[in-house]
Design a protein around this motif. Sequence first.
Motif, PDB file in Angstrom:
ATOM      1  N   GLU A 408      19.048  48.439  16.493  1.00  0.00           N
ATOM      2  CA  GLU A 408      20.407  48.847  16.848  1.00  0.00           C
ATOM      3  C   GLU A 408      20.436  50.307  17.268  1.00  0.00           C
ATOM      4  N   GLY A 409      20.986  50.561  18.455  1.00  0.00           N
ATOM      5  CA  GLY A 409      21.091  51.929  18.940  1.00  0.00           C
ATOM      6  C   GLY A 409      19.904  52.409  19.753  1.00  0.00           C
ATOM      7  N   VAL A 410      18.916  51.545  19.974  1.00  0.00           N
ATOM      8  CA  VAL A 410      17.739  51.966  20.741  1.00  0.00           C
ATOM      9  C   VAL A 410      18.123  52.130  22.207  1.00  0.00           C
ATOM     10  N   PRO A 411      17.635  53.177  22.895  1.00  0.00           N
ATOM     11  CA  PRO A 411      17.915  53.327  24.321  1.00  0.00           C
ATOM     12  C   PRO A 411      17.088  52.340  25.140  1.00  0.00           C
ATOM     13  N   PRO A 412      17.344  52.224  26.437  1.00  0.00           N
ATOM     14  CA  PRO A 412      16.576  51.295  27.265  1.00  0.00           C
ATOM     15  C   PRO A 412      15.080  51.599  27.246  1.00  0.00           C
ATOM     16  N   ILE A 413      14.289  50.544  27.095  1.00  0.00           N
ATOM     17  CA  ILE A 413      12.829  50.624  27.072  1.00  0.00           C
ATOM     18  C   ILE A 413      12.284  49.873  28.274  1.00  0.00           C
TER      19      ILE A 413
END
Length: 482
Positions: A408-413
């Motif tokens: 949750e809250g991870v930026p685009p990878i």
Amino acid sequence: MPLAHRVRLSIMALSACFAVLVPAGAAVAAPDPEELRWRDCAVGAEAGIRCADLPVPADWRDPDGEQITIGTAKLPAKDPAQRQGSLLVNLGGPGPSIGRLPGVAKQLDELTAWYDVILVDPRGIGASSEVTCQPAPSFANLLYSVDRKTWRDFSAAHRDWAEQCLKAAGSLAGRLDAWQVAHDLEAIRAALGTDGLNYYGNSYGTVYGQRYADLFPTRVRRMFLDSVADHTDPSVLRRTIPMAEIAERRFDRFGEWCAAAAECAVRPRDPRQVFDALMIKADQEPLPAPSAGQDRVVTTDMLRLKALDAVDSEAGWPDFAAALAAADQGDAGGLWVPSPGQSPGWVASLAFCSDFPFGQGWPAMNKIEKALREIAPRTGWLTARAWYGRCAGLPRQASNPPRPITAEGVPPILLSNGAEDDTTPPPGGRNVARQLPGSVWFTADAGHRAYLAGNRCVRDVAHRYLVSGKLPPAGYSCPAGQ
């Protein structure tokens, strides 16, 4: 490492006790960050490579316990004015990354236009408090002979080896998994004094990236995962089906090449039919191989293993076709394979089986292989034992088994896989990407480790993302010939 290359090297040559107060999937708080003190490396100093060691807990569930050191090596950014920070890199394995410098520096050189490129060895391996064990029985024995007795004998010998290796590992025993490595990466980030982690993981390095994103989602700045190994699906069968399909498809491509290539020694016959006929003969009686040595013969298992290796690369197709033609005429010497010896005493198997356990034994493997034979009857069905045979007999598996990502809250990878990669096939990368909102997975007409292999399209897409954060459109695929 590609499947056939692992086989070739072999031929040539946990349920952990979790602390009660720390849930299995949770991150733990790091102690106050240490400072990285850079020095000249033992090798590569002339190329500007600098090294540093970082003390970390041997067990992140016991931060005040015994310490180990994590080794790092830095390729400094070329232009401080263009530098965007540090990019941590793990080249996969699980194995050493630093030991591959300065040889791999050329493949990473473009990245130093924007980053200090920092290679990290995983705990217990290479420059990171390396654990040295006695030589191990080679799991290639399970490919050399596929019967139940060989599995049972290997499992017993492997368990004996593992018991002494775990003793040699000391405080690292049962603590080599990606959960621990992700915490090591977070400690390095903190020691560098950066707010967010920039990371490039290749192959097994993508397992560390997945775990980091799951544990520390808001600490991710940019993350590029190439040749994604799916650590979110617990099913061994689901993970190995696409591996088997791609390996089998290579055999078909070999047959198609032979139909059009003047140098194919079995023309005008189809080499797949020649192979099938030789398998039937060898099943009745081993094939004579006089050119390999007096009284030497080729068994069905040997023939299958040779084929798995030979069709992996187009460069090997002419020699394999010539060996099939000679065997058809009565001399299978070109198909003879020496029995495997021992493997170096690395802890890679202990680390792998902590993350991808297989402790179910022969009955479960036999059931998986029956299913795989339906879709990959010549050689592809061997992929399950080629990957998970290394776990046979090992104690203390499964300290960090595959599980869905909840980042949750991870930026685009950015994630990628080669369309013809039987080591980390495309379905796994797609599955991981679906669990990372806003992220993009793309593919290329390539095999394993496309970025390191120099695929220009993959490199350009990766550089654009790492520099600007710009992702390719959903569904993007690099065109052939890049």
